[in-house]
Design a protein around this motif. Sequence first.
Motif: not given
Lengths: 75, 375
Positions: B117-128, B130-144
Amino acid sequence: MNTDKFLDAKGLACPMPIVRTKKAMDELSSGQVLEVHATDKGAKNDITAWVQSGGHELLKQEEENDVLKFWIQKG
Amino acid sequence: MTVHVMTPEEVTKKVINKEELFILDVRNESDFQDWKIEGANFQYLNVPYFELLDGVEEILSKFPADKDILVVCAKEGSSVMVAEMLSEAGLTVSYLQGGMKAWSEYLEPVKVADLKDGGELYQFVRIGKGCLSYMIISNGEAAIIDATRMADVYVDFAESKKAVVTHVFDTHLHADHISGGRMIAEKTKATYWLPPKDAEEVVFSYEPLEDGNEVMVGRTPIRIHAMYSPGHTIGSTSFVVDDQFLMTGDILFIDSIGRPDLAGKAEDWVGDLRETLYTRYKELSEELVVLPAHFMIIDELNEDGSVSEKLGVLYAKNHGLNVADEAAFRKLVTENLPPQPNAYQEIRKTNMGKTTPDTEQQREMEIGPNRCAVR
Protein backbone atom coordinates in the motif's frame (compact mmCIF):
# COMPACT_ATOMS: atom_id res chain seq x y z
CA MET A 1 58.37 -1.95 44.11
CA ASN A 2 61.62 -0.25 43.30
CA THR A 3 61.07 2.23 40.48
CA ASP A 4 63.81 4.08 38.59
CA LYS A 5 61.54 6.33 36.58
CA PHE A 6 57.87 7.33 36.71
CA LEU A 7 55.71 8.25 33.72
CA ASP A 8 52.29 9.84 34.12
CA ALA A 9 50.35 9.07 30.94
CA LYS A 10 46.92 9.64 32.49
CA GLY A 11 44.44 11.37 30.19
CA LEU A 12 46.49 10.63 27.09
CA ALA A 13 44.78 8.86 24.20
CA CYS A 14 46.26 6.12 22.08
CA PRO A 15 48.99 6.12 20.72
CA MET A 16 50.52 8.61 23.19
CA PRO A 17 50.78 6.33 26.26
CA ILE A 18 53.01 3.95 24.30
CA VAL A 19 54.92 6.71 22.48
CA ARG A 20 55.80 8.26 25.86
CA THR A 21 56.53 4.88 27.41
CA LYS A 22 58.96 4.06 24.64
CA LYS A 23 60.71 7.44 25.02
CA ALA A 24 61.05 6.95 28.76
CA MET A 25 62.38 3.43 28.31
CA ASP A 26 64.98 4.69 25.83
CA GLU A 27 66.43 6.79 28.66
CA LEU A 28 66.78 3.82 31.01
CA SER A 29 69.49 1.20 31.00
CA SER A 30 68.98 -2.55 31.05
CA GLY A 31 67.49 -3.87 34.32
CA GLN A 32 65.98 -0.54 35.41
CA VAL A 33 62.25 -0.26 36.09
CA LEU A 34 59.73 2.21 34.66
CA GLU A 35 56.39 2.77 36.35
CA VAL A 36 53.62 3.96 34.01
CA HIS A 37 50.14 5.20 34.90
CA ALA A 38 47.58 5.44 32.09
CA THR A 39 43.82 5.80 31.73
CA ASP A 40 43.38 4.81 28.08
CA LYS A 41 41.80 1.33 28.27
CA GLY A 42 43.59 0.16 25.14
CA ALA A 43 46.90 0.63 26.95
CA LYS A 44 46.33 -2.56 28.92
CA ASN A 45 46.67 -4.92 25.96
CA ASP A 46 48.94 -2.69 23.92
CA ILE A 47 51.59 -2.05 26.59
CA THR A 48 51.58 -5.76 27.45
CA ALA A 49 52.14 -6.69 23.80
CA TRP A 50 54.69 -3.92 23.24
CA VAL A 51 56.70 -4.99 26.28
CA GLN A 52 56.91 -8.54 24.92
CA SER A 53 57.84 -7.54 21.39
CA GLY A 54 60.47 -5.14 22.71
CA GLY A 55 62.18 -7.79 24.83
CA HIS A 56 61.29 -6.09 28.12
CA GLU A 57 59.50 -7.60 31.08
CA LEU A 58 56.21 -6.59 32.64
CA LEU A 59 56.91 -7.13 36.35
CA LYS A 60 53.50 -6.11 37.59
CA GLN A 61 50.23 -4.65 36.35
CA GLU A 62 47.32 -3.43 38.42
CA GLU A 63 44.21 -1.32 38.14
CA GLU A 64 43.02 1.24 40.66
CA ASN A 65 40.06 3.57 40.14
CA ASP A 66 40.29 3.38 36.34
CA VAL A 67 44.04 4.05 36.45
CA LEU A 68 46.12 1.32 34.81
CA LYS A 69 49.54 0.87 36.42
CA PHE A 70 52.49 -0.89 34.84
CA TRP A 71 55.95 -1.74 36.10
CA ILE A 72 58.25 -2.50 33.19
CA GLN A 73 61.83 -3.72 33.48
CA LYS A 74 64.05 -2.80 30.59
CA GLY A 75 65.47 -5.78 28.71
CA MET B 1 51.98 13.04 -0.12
CA THR B 2 48.88 13.93 1.78
CA VAL B 3 46.98 11.81 4.23
CA HIS B 4 43.33 11.27 3.35
CA VAL B 5 40.39 10.40 5.57
CA MET B 6 38.03 7.58 4.68
CA THR B 7 34.66 7.48 6.43
CA PRO B 8 32.93 4.26 7.53
CA GLU B 9 30.29 5.07 4.91
CA GLU B 10 32.91 5.11 2.14
CA VAL B 11 34.41 1.83 3.34
CA THR B 12 30.90 0.32 3.44
CA LYS B 13 30.40 1.24 -0.24
CA LYS B 14 33.63 -0.60 -1.03
CA VAL B 15 32.39 -3.66 0.84
CA ILE B 16 29.04 -3.66 -0.96
CA ASN B 17 30.59 -3.03 -4.39
CA LYS B 18 33.27 -5.67 -3.72
CA GLU B 19 36.01 -3.17 -4.49
CA GLU B 20 39.66 -3.76 -3.73
CA LEU B 21 41.29 -2.22 -0.69
CA PHE B 22 44.54 -2.81 1.15
CA ILE B 23 44.05 -2.51 4.91
CA LEU B 24 46.94 -1.92 7.26
CA ASP B 25 45.45 -2.73 10.65
CA VAL B 26 47.69 -1.34 13.39
CA ARG B 27 45.83 -2.79 16.38
CA ASN B 28 47.47 -5.56 18.35
CA GLU B 29 47.38 -9.05 16.91
CA SER B 30 44.69 -10.52 19.17
CA ASP B 31 42.26 -7.66 18.50
CA PHE B 32 42.85 -8.06 14.76
CA GLN B 33 42.33 -11.83 14.89
CA ASP B 34 39.15 -11.38 16.90
CA TRP B 35 37.47 -8.83 14.64
CA LYS B 36 38.35 -6.85 11.53
CA ILE B 37 36.84 -5.05 8.55
CA GLU B 38 35.66 -7.75 6.16
CA GLY B 39 35.45 -7.34 2.39
CA ALA B 40 35.41 -9.87 -0.45
CA ASN B 41 38.38 -8.22 -2.14
CA PHE B 42 40.17 -6.68 0.81
CA GLN B 43 43.77 -7.56 1.59
CA TYR B 44 45.26 -7.21 5.04
CA LEU B 45 48.47 -6.48 6.80
CA ASN B 46 48.48 -6.45 10.60
CA VAL B 47 51.39 -4.67 12.23
CA PRO B 48 50.72 -3.12 15.66
CA TYR B 49 51.41 0.64 15.75
CA PHE B 50 53.77 0.16 18.69
CA GLU B 51 56.10 -1.81 16.47
CA LEU B 52 56.30 1.10 14.04
CA LEU B 53 57.41 3.81 16.47
CA ASP B 54 60.95 3.73 15.09
CA GLY B 55 59.78 4.00 11.50
CA VAL B 56 57.83 2.31 8.74
CA GLU B 57 60.75 1.44 6.44
CA GLU B 58 60.52 -2.26 7.18
CA ILE B 59 56.95 -2.58 5.93
CA LEU B 60 57.13 -0.26 2.90
CA SER B 61 57.81 -3.13 0.50
CA LYS B 62 54.61 -4.89 1.57
CA PHE B 63 52.22 -2.36 0.04
CA PRO B 64 50.84 -2.95 -3.47
CA ALA B 65 51.34 -0.03 -5.85
CA ASP B 66 47.93 -0.29 -7.47
CA LYS B 67 45.53 -0.39 -4.51
CA ASP B 68 44.02 2.14 -2.17
CA ILE B 69 45.61 1.84 1.27
CA LEU B 70 43.60 2.28 4.45
CA VAL B 71 45.18 2.43 7.89
CA VAL B 72 42.89 1.24 10.68
CA CYS B 73 43.14 1.25 14.47
CA ALA B 74 40.79 1.07 17.43
CA LYS B 75 39.93 4.73 17.85
CA GLU B 76 41.75 6.62 15.05
CA GLY B 77 44.72 8.10 16.93
CA SER B 78 47.33 5.48 16.08
CA SER B 79 46.17 5.15 12.49
CA VAL B 80 46.70 8.88 11.97
CA MET B 81 50.23 8.59 13.32
CA VAL B 82 51.08 5.62 11.10
CA ALA B 83 49.35 7.15 8.05
CA GLU B 84 51.46 10.29 8.46
CA MET B 85 54.63 8.22 8.66
CA LEU B 86 53.69 6.32 5.50
CA SER B 87 52.83 9.56 3.77
CA GLU B 88 56.22 11.03 4.65
CA ALA B 89 57.75 7.91 3.16
CA GLY B 90 56.02 8.72 -0.12
CA LEU B 91 52.82 6.63 -0.05
CA THR B 92 49.31 7.90 -0.63
CA VAL B 93 47.22 6.55 2.22
CA SER B 94 43.99 7.11 4.11
CA TYR B 95 43.04 6.43 7.69
CA LEU B 96 39.63 5.26 8.89
CA GLN B 97 37.72 8.10 10.50
CA GLY B 98 36.87 7.16 14.08
CA GLY B 99 38.63 3.79 13.83
CA MET B 100 36.95 0.46 14.60
CA LYS B 101 34.79 2.25 17.15
CA ALA B 102 33.09 4.21 14.38
CA TRP B 103 33.11 1.17 12.11
CA SER B 104 31.15 -0.77 14.73
CA GLU B 105 28.55 1.99 14.97
CA TYR B 106 27.96 2.76 11.31
CA LEU B 107 24.52 1.87 9.94
CA GLU B 108 23.85 1.66 6.22
CA PRO B 109 20.14 1.98 5.35
CA VAL B 110 19.24 -0.25 2.40
CA LYS B 111 15.78 -0.27 0.89
CA VAL B 112 14.50 -3.84 0.81
CA ALA B 113 11.12 -3.33 -0.84
CA ASP B 114 8.13 -1.21 -1.65
CA LEU B 115 5.18 -2.55 0.30
CA LYS B 116 1.69 -3.20 -1.04
CA ASP B 117 0.00 0.00 0.00
CA GLY B 118 2.73 2.45 -0.87
CA GLY B 119 4.84 1.71 2.18
CA GLU B 120 8.57 1.08 2.26
CA LEU B 121 10.76 -1.40 4.09
CA TYR B 122 14.34 -0.54 5.00
CA GLN B 123 17.05 -2.73 6.42
CA PHE B 124 19.73 -0.99 8.51
CA VAL B 125 22.94 -2.91 8.00
CA ARG B 126 25.38 -2.52 10.86
CA ILE B 127 28.18 -3.61 8.62
CA GLY B 128 30.96 -3.72 11.20
CA LYS B 129 29.12 -5.89 13.69
CA GLY B 130 26.69 -7.81 11.53
CA CYS B 131 23.51 -6.54 13.20
CA LEU B 132 20.41 -5.97 11.09
CA SER B 133 17.47 -3.80 12.09
CA TYR B 134 14.40 -2.68 10.22
CA MET B 135 12.09 0.24 9.57
CA ILE B 136 8.65 -0.07 8.06
CA ILE B 137 7.24 3.20 6.76
CA SER B 138 3.65 3.69 5.65
CA ASN B 139 1.60 6.82 5.25
CA GLY B 140 3.48 9.01 7.64
CA GLU B 141 4.03 6.34 10.30
CA ALA B 142 7.06 4.20 11.04
CA ALA B 143 7.75 1.03 13.01
CA ILE B 144 11.27 -0.05 14.00
CA ILE B 145 12.39 -3.61 14.73
CA ASP B 146 15.54 -4.64 16.64
CA ALA B 147 17.06 -1.16 16.77
CA THR B 148 20.71 -0.75 17.73
CA ARG B 149 21.72 1.76 20.39
CA MET B 150 22.37 4.46 17.73
CA ALA B 151 18.82 5.70 18.32
CA ASP B 152 19.25 9.04 16.54
CA VAL B 153 20.00 7.36 13.21
CA TYR B 154 16.51 5.83 13.16
CA VAL B 155 14.74 8.89 14.53
CA ASP B 156 16.45 11.15 11.97
CA PHE B 157 15.78 8.71 9.15
CA ALA B 158 12.08 8.55 9.99
CA GLU B 159 12.00 12.33 10.12
CA SER B 160 13.67 12.59 6.70
CA LYS B 161 10.83 10.39 5.41
CA LYS B 162 8.31 12.64 7.16
CA ALA B 163 7.15 9.72 9.28
CA VAL B 164 6.28 9.56 12.99
CA VAL B 165 7.63 6.54 14.84
CA THR B 166 4.58 4.83 16.38
CA HIS B 167 5.85 1.33 17.26
CA VAL B 168 9.20 -0.08 18.33
CA PHE B 169 9.80 -3.84 18.65
CA ASP B 170 12.54 -6.11 19.86
CA THR B 171 12.17 -9.71 18.66
CA HIS B 172 13.91 -10.84 21.85
CA LEU B 173 16.13 -9.65 24.68
CA HIS B 174 19.42 -9.13 22.87
CA ALA B 175 22.70 -10.44 24.26
CA ASP B 176 25.14 -9.24 21.62
CA HIS B 177 24.24 -5.58 21.31
CA ILE B 178 22.55 -2.89 23.32
CA SER B 179 19.03 -2.22 22.13
CA GLY B 180 18.04 1.31 21.15
CA GLY B 181 14.37 0.36 21.37
CA ARG B 182 13.60 1.89 24.72
CA MET B 183 15.43 5.13 23.93
CA ILE B 184 13.67 5.53 20.59
CA ALA B 185 10.32 4.88 22.24
CA GLU B 186 11.08 7.51 24.89
CA LYS B 187 12.16 10.08 22.28
CA THR B 188 9.22 9.54 19.97
CA LYS B 189 6.49 8.50 22.43
CA ALA B 190 6.12 5.30 20.43
CA THR B 191 4.89 2.04 21.95
CA TYR B 192 7.75 -0.30 22.91
CA TRP B 193 6.93 -3.98 22.48
CA LEU B 194 8.87 -6.83 24.09
CA PRO B 195 8.11 -10.54 24.41
CA PRO B 196 7.05 -10.88 28.08
CA LYS B 197 8.88 -14.19 28.61
CA ASP B 198 12.15 -12.41 27.82
CA ALA B 199 11.19 -9.36 29.82
CA GLU B 200 10.51 -10.86 33.25
CA GLU B 201 13.40 -8.94 34.78
CA VAL B 202 13.12 -5.63 32.93
CA VAL B 203 12.71 -2.59 35.13
CA PHE B 204 10.78 -0.35 32.73
CA SER B 205 7.28 -0.54 31.32
CA TYR B 206 6.62 -2.05 27.91
CA GLU B 207 3.78 -3.48 25.88
CA PRO B 208 3.77 -7.31 26.03
CA LEU B 209 4.21 -8.85 22.60
CA GLU B 210 2.15 -12.04 22.37
CA ASP B 211 1.60 -14.67 19.71
CA GLY B 212 -1.03 -13.46 17.26
CA ASN B 213 -0.70 -9.75 18.06
CA GLU B 214 -1.28 -7.57 15.04
CA VAL B 215 0.00 -4.03 14.77
CA MET B 216 -0.80 -1.64 11.95
CA VAL B 217 1.57 0.96 10.56
CA GLY B 218 0.08 3.84 8.58
CA ARG B 219 -3.43 4.78 7.61
CA THR B 220 -3.56 2.27 4.79
CA PRO B 221 -2.04 -0.25 7.10
CA ILE B 222 0.95 -2.51 6.81
CA ARG B 223 0.24 -5.52 8.97
CA ILE B 224 2.85 -6.80 11.42
CA HIS B 225 1.86 -10.23 12.68
CA ALA B 226 3.72 -11.54 15.73
CA MET B 227 4.57 -15.23 15.82
CA TYR B 228 5.95 -16.89 18.95
CA SER B 229 9.13 -18.71 17.92
CA PRO B 230 11.23 -19.66 20.96
CA GLY B 231 14.70 -21.18 20.81
CA HIS B 232 17.38 -18.47 20.86
CA THR B 233 15.61 -17.09 23.91
CA ILE B 234 12.44 -18.41 25.50
CA GLY B 235 10.48 -15.35 24.35
CA SER B 236 11.87 -15.00 20.81
CA THR B 237 9.15 -13.76 18.50
CA SER B 238 9.11 -13.50 14.70
CA PHE B 239 7.08 -11.13 12.57
CA VAL B 240 5.30 -11.58 9.30
CA VAL B 241 5.22 -8.17 7.64
CA ASP B 242 2.81 -7.31 4.85
CA ASP B 243 2.25 -11.04 4.21
CA GLN B 244 5.57 -11.03 2.34
CA PHE B 245 8.42 -10.87 4.84
CA LEU B 246 9.41 -13.08 7.77
CA MET B 247 11.55 -11.30 10.35
CA THR B 248 13.24 -14.13 12.19
CA GLY B 249 15.24 -12.22 14.80
CA ASP B 250 18.07 -14.45 16.05
CA ILE B 251 16.30 -17.74 15.33
CA LEU B 252 17.11 -18.23 11.65
CA PHE B 253 19.84 -16.57 9.61
CA ILE B 254 20.81 -16.92 5.96
CA ASP B 255 23.65 -19.38 6.38
CA SER B 256 23.25 -20.40 10.03
CA ILE B 257 20.75 -20.74 12.86
CA GLY B 258 20.43 -19.12 16.28
CA ARG B 259 22.35 -20.43 19.26
CA PRO B 260 20.30 -21.37 22.32
CA ASP B 261 22.88 -20.78 25.04
CA LEU B 262 23.21 -17.02 25.58
CA ALA B 263 20.71 -16.93 28.42
CA GLY B 264 22.40 -19.95 29.97
CA LYS B 265 19.79 -22.53 29.03
CA ALA B 266 21.06 -24.30 25.93
CA GLU B 267 19.83 -27.74 27.00
CA ASP B 268 16.34 -26.52 27.89
CA TRP B 269 15.83 -24.55 24.70
CA VAL B 270 17.12 -26.97 22.08
CA GLY B 271 13.67 -28.52 21.77
CA ASP B 272 12.03 -25.13 21.32
CA LEU B 273 14.59 -24.15 18.69
CA ARG B 274 13.98 -27.36 16.75
CA GLU B 275 10.20 -26.99 17.03
CA THR B 276 10.37 -23.45 15.66
CA LEU B 277 12.75 -24.23 12.80
CA TYR B 278 11.42 -27.65 11.80
CA THR B 279 7.69 -27.27 12.46
CA ARG B 280 6.48 -23.70 12.99
CA TYR B 281 8.40 -22.06 10.14
CA LYS B 282 7.74 -25.08 7.94
CA GLU B 283 4.03 -24.32 8.02
CA LEU B 284 4.64 -20.89 6.48
CA SER B 285 4.75 -20.05 2.78
CA GLU B 286 8.10 -20.80 1.20
CA GLU B 287 7.70 -17.54 -0.71
CA LEU B 288 8.15 -15.46 2.45
CA VAL B 289 11.40 -13.48 2.34
CA VAL B 290 13.44 -14.06 5.49
CA LEU B 291 14.91 -10.95 7.10
CA PRO B 292 17.16 -11.94 10.03
CA ALA B 293 18.61 -9.79 12.83
CA HIS B 294 22.21 -10.70 11.91
CA PHE B 295 24.59 -11.74 9.23
CA MET B 296 27.73 -13.66 10.14
CA ILE B 297 29.94 -13.42 7.09
CA ILE B 298 30.21 -10.85 4.36
CA ASP B 299 29.21 -13.45 1.71
CA GLU B 300 25.66 -13.26 3.04
CA LEU B 301 25.25 -9.74 1.65
CA ASN B 302 23.19 -9.48 -1.55
CA GLU B 303 24.46 -7.29 -4.38
CA ASP B 304 22.68 -4.21 -3.06
CA GLY B 305 24.11 -4.72 0.43
CA SER B 306 20.90 -6.14 1.89
CA VAL B 307 20.63 -9.49 3.66
CA SER B 308 17.58 -11.59 2.75
CA GLU B 309 16.51 -14.86 1.14
CA LYS B 310 13.31 -16.75 0.47
CA LEU B 311 12.31 -19.23 3.18
CA GLY B 312 12.09 -22.02 0.59
CA VAL B 313 15.69 -21.41 -0.46
CA LEU B 314 16.82 -21.56 3.16
CA TYR B 315 15.04 -24.89 3.63
CA ALA B 316 17.01 -26.17 0.66
CA LYS B 317 20.40 -24.67 1.49
CA ASN B 318 20.78 -23.76 5.17
CA HIS B 319 22.59 -26.61 6.92
CA GLY B 320 20.89 -25.88 10.25
CA LEU B 321 17.48 -26.60 8.68
CA ASN B 322 18.61 -29.92 7.28
CA VAL B 323 19.69 -31.96 10.26
CA ALA B 324 17.20 -34.84 10.19
CA ASP B 325 18.44 -36.56 13.32
CA GLU B 326 17.30 -34.89 16.53
CA ALA B 327 20.33 -36.00 18.54
CA ALA B 328 22.67 -34.66 15.87
CA PHE B 329 20.78 -31.37 15.96
CA ARG B 330 21.08 -31.20 19.75
CA LYS B 331 24.80 -31.77 19.39
CA LEU B 332 25.16 -29.11 16.71
CA VAL B 333 23.59 -26.37 18.79
CA THR B 334 25.01 -27.24 22.21
CA GLU B 335 28.54 -28.45 21.52
CA ASN B 336 31.52 -26.68 19.98
CA LEU B 337 29.70 -23.35 20.01
CA PRO B 338 31.65 -20.26 18.96
CA PRO B 339 32.87 -17.99 21.79
CA GLN B 340 30.09 -16.01 23.41
CA PRO B 341 29.73 -12.34 22.42
CA ASN B 342 31.85 -9.85 24.36
CA ALA B 343 30.26 -8.85 27.69
CA TYR B 344 27.00 -10.59 26.78
CA GLN B 345 25.80 -10.84 30.36
CA GLU B 346 26.38 -7.13 30.97
CA ILE B 347 24.62 -6.39 27.68
CA ARG B 348 21.58 -8.41 28.76
CA LYS B 349 21.46 -6.52 32.07
CA THR B 350 21.66 -3.21 30.21
CA ASN B 351 18.82 -4.25 27.93
CA MET B 352 16.76 -5.11 31.00
CA GLY B 353 17.35 -1.60 32.29
CA LYS B 354 19.15 -2.96 35.38
CA THR B 355 22.35 -1.10 34.59
CA THR B 356 22.88 2.15 32.72
CA PRO B 357 26.48 2.33 31.47
CA ASP B 358 27.59 5.53 29.76
CA THR B 359 28.16 5.68 26.01
CA GLU B 360 31.87 4.92 26.27
CA GLN B 361 31.19 1.86 28.41
CA GLN B 362 28.47 0.73 26.00
CA ARG B 363 30.98 0.95 23.13
CA GLU B 364 33.47 -1.16 25.04
CA MET B 365 30.81 -3.76 25.83
CA GLU B 366 29.87 -4.10 22.17
CA ILE B 367 33.42 -4.53 20.84
CA GLY B 368 33.80 -7.39 18.40
CA PRO B 369 31.57 -9.49 16.16
CA ASN B 370 28.05 -10.58 17.14
CA ARG B 371 28.46 -14.38 17.42
CA CYS B 372 24.79 -15.26 17.77
CA ALA B 373 24.76 -18.19 15.39
CA VAL B 374 25.77 -21.80 14.94
CA ARG B 375 26.56 -23.22 11.52
